[in-house]
Enzyme design. Sequence first.
Site, PDB file in Angstrom:
ATOM      1  N   ASN A  24     -28.364   0.784  20.198  1.00 18.37           N
ATOM      2  CA  ASN A  24     -27.565   0.329  21.175  1.00 18.37           C
ATOM      3  C   ASN A  24     -27.202  -1.147  20.871  1.00 18.37           C
ATOM      4  O   ASN A  24     -26.246  -1.969  21.337  1.00 18.37           O
ATOM      5  CB  ASN A  24     -27.862   0.455  22.709  1.00 18.37           C
ATOM      6  CG  ASN A  24     -27.273   1.830  23.215  1.00 18.37           C
ATOM      7  OD1 ASN A  24     -26.274   2.349  22.755  1.00 18.37           O
ATOM      8  ND2 ASN A  24     -27.568   2.152  24.333  1.00 18.37           N
ATOM      9  N   ALA A  82     -35.327  -3.296  20.440  1.00 16.53           N
ATOM     10  CA  ALA A  82     -36.988  -3.352  20.854  1.00 16.53           C
ATOM     11  C   ALA A  82     -37.594  -2.758  19.481  1.00 16.53           C
ATOM     12  O   ALA A  82     -38.834  -3.438  19.587  1.00 16.53           O
ATOM     13  CB  ALA A  82     -36.984  -2.112  21.764  1.00 16.53           C
ATOM     14  N   ARG A 126     -23.412  -4.111  39.744  1.00 19.86           N
ATOM     15  CA  ARG A 126     -22.495  -3.173  38.996  1.00 19.86           C
ATOM     16  C   ARG A 126     -22.077  -1.872  39.661  1.00 19.86           C
ATOM     17  O   ARG A 126     -21.168  -1.289  39.668  1.00 19.86           O
ATOM     18  CB  ARG A 126     -23.049  -2.810  37.468  1.00 19.86           C
ATOM     19  CG  ARG A 126     -23.126  -3.844  36.662  1.00 19.86           C
ATOM     20  CD  ARG A 126     -23.774  -3.680  35.518  1.00 19.86           C
ATOM     21  NE  ARG A 126     -23.416  -4.705  34.345  1.00 19.86           N
ATOM     22  CZ  ARG A 126     -23.849  -4.723  33.175  1.00 19.86           C
ATOM     23  NH1 ARG A 126     -24.578  -3.588  32.845  1.00 19.86           N
ATOM     24  NH2 ARG A 126     -23.569  -5.806  32.281  1.00 19.86           N
ATOM     25  N   GLU A 134     -35.943   5.668  11.759  1.00 19.67           N
ATOM     26  CA  GLU A 134     -34.660   5.719  12.477  1.00 19.67           C
ATOM     27  C   GLU A 134     -33.862   6.958  12.280  1.00 19.67           C
ATOM     28  O   GLU A 134     -33.654   7.184  11.184  1.00 19.67           O
ATOM     29  CB  GLU A 134     -33.808   4.470  12.210  1.00 19.67           C
ATOM     30  CG  GLU A 134     -32.359   4.377  12.499  1.00 19.67           C
ATOM     31  CD  GLU A 134     -32.110   4.413  14.261  1.00 19.67           C
ATOM     32  OE1 GLU A 134     -31.366   5.291  14.659  1.00 19.67           O
ATOM     33  OE2 GLU A 134     -32.858   3.508  14.720  1.00 19.67           O
TER      34      GLU A 134
END
Length: 632
Positions: free
Chosen positions: A179, A152, A463, A171
């Site tokens: 991820n 993103a 899931r 970051e």
Amino acid sequence: MKKTCFMKNFVCIICTAFLIFTTVSCGKSKLKNGTYTASVYGNNDYINVQTVFSAGKIASVKVLQHSETRFIGDFAIDTISKDIVDYQTVNADTVSGATVTSAALKAAVQQCITDAGGDISAFNKPVPPKGTKKDTVTVEKADIIVVGSGGAGLSAAVTAAEGGASVIVIEKMPVIGGNTIRCASAFNTADPELQKLLPMTDTLKKAVLKAINEKPVHTAHAQLIKDVKAKYDLYISSGTSTLFDCPEWHALQTFNGGDKVADVALIRKYTENTLDTLHWMESLGMPVRKKVSQGAGALWQRTHQMDSPAGTGIIGPLYEAAVKMNIPIITNMRADKLIVENDRITGVHAVDKFGSEYTYMASKAVILATGGYANNKEMRQKSNPGLTPDMVSTNQPGTTGDGIVMALEIGAGTTGMNYVQTYPLATPRTGTLQGRARKMSGLDNVINVNKEGKRFVNEDARRDAFVAAIKKQTDGMCYDINDSSIVEVKNSFNENVETLVALGRIYKADTLAALEEQLKMPEGSLQKTVSEYNRMVAAKTDPEFGRKLFANPIEKPPFYATPRAPSIHHTMGGLTINTDAQVLDTSGKVIKGLYAAGEVTGGIHGSNRLGGNATADVLTFGRIAAKAVLKN
């Protein structure tokens, strides 16, 4: 030449010493000059390390071969190799997010020291701090500050730079990728060009008819059903026999698959833009396999697979584009507070690893792309008490909900915080996505069986349903069963399949009877299950569990079984946003200057995310956020 082997916890060390010259005393040890090699199993495969000793010191450390993940493993290798030589110690700092690689590299050097006659304690001093805390606050400025360097964050940064904005990315982890760099790189989108190669079966038609004939829960749902029905009617009238799909059908399945609690407007914005995002990423160099499958929990054959290890094929092109555009990416920089001026977000306060303070000021906006909270045990348990602290996760260690915490402090709203997804087919005990035999993430040619050799679930189910079924089985685990038709030398995480077999993480046999014996299943059980499944493939129907997805029978030896178990995977809840990715406050009003994209947000996936929707979501909404900032 001497050779030593150790096998424990999937670690095998093979060491060879040669070119032994003089003997030099070093502390309590007598370290022999020369070149030594050691091989230690890391995260994906063996790391082959060469260590040269001269004059009682470590002269060089060189990794001759490795398969560790780009941006994670290679960063750890470069950093630790240099530290070992510079500071003459194997007690180099572990790289957060690359602990397995770090440990393997240090273990290999330790073994070389031992083989050279050295004493490890003589090379065990700590690495001194590489910087100090500054007394002043450093100020940096840009049009847009992006917090987070996963899919993103980087898609937002590159899109913004393409639009002419100046961008800084910060970051908190020492490595980029979030991820996304660890994902299975499954990307869902309706794609007419590739889906025309797939058939539309009667079972699939029934799934569409069921969805478009349901009673809507609200007006937006009713309109979505109406739109899908219109597209489906046109499809039927065309007389085509290829797979039906469109953005509206993808949206309806996403809404239904999330128990009809997500925001239909957000879902529509997402599915209407995923194909454009895919093509944009391809233009940057993202390698996409020209075959569409159905990932675990995806519900439809619209899953695109990257032809690269893990998520490197996604992060790599974005990073390279960012470098070409001179976008600064500052790692080890933890944002901890949003700056508010005149009811507008104008920047973020951050701290580096030495405690030095920074303010990153944004003339246009701040975009939060900090990921979810799967590894914030307190937050996830508060949101969902059933998620106990001992449960493992597929996520990178930095997923601690930082963006959510910062935004809550300035009055942001959240949605769906109690919705946390568990992935059904992770590696038992560790919770990682790795360790499987098959190359593709799709379940088209795979069945799942319990320890008794029997199928127990519809493999193309949601899931959460899949996880619930696994938990009822013996030891709460199952096996992926597949034949060699979907196995390559390396799997999608760059792991050598034969090495995994040798380590006992994958089972392999030339016959189903032999595989059954290895797994200690009742005699004939697995053979019967596979035989029954192959008949279902021919008939395109599953009378017991209702599976809709049938590709090829399992019949080409050798056969493989991969142990699988559930692991915490995705947090569907997060910050409330609108279709322009603007963050909303608790009353639903736009917080000026603040945008968010990716797993830090909520409202798109409802209570259950479809497999393959996350990668498409983070990249698509990263772009949407950047475009909205430029527009506003």
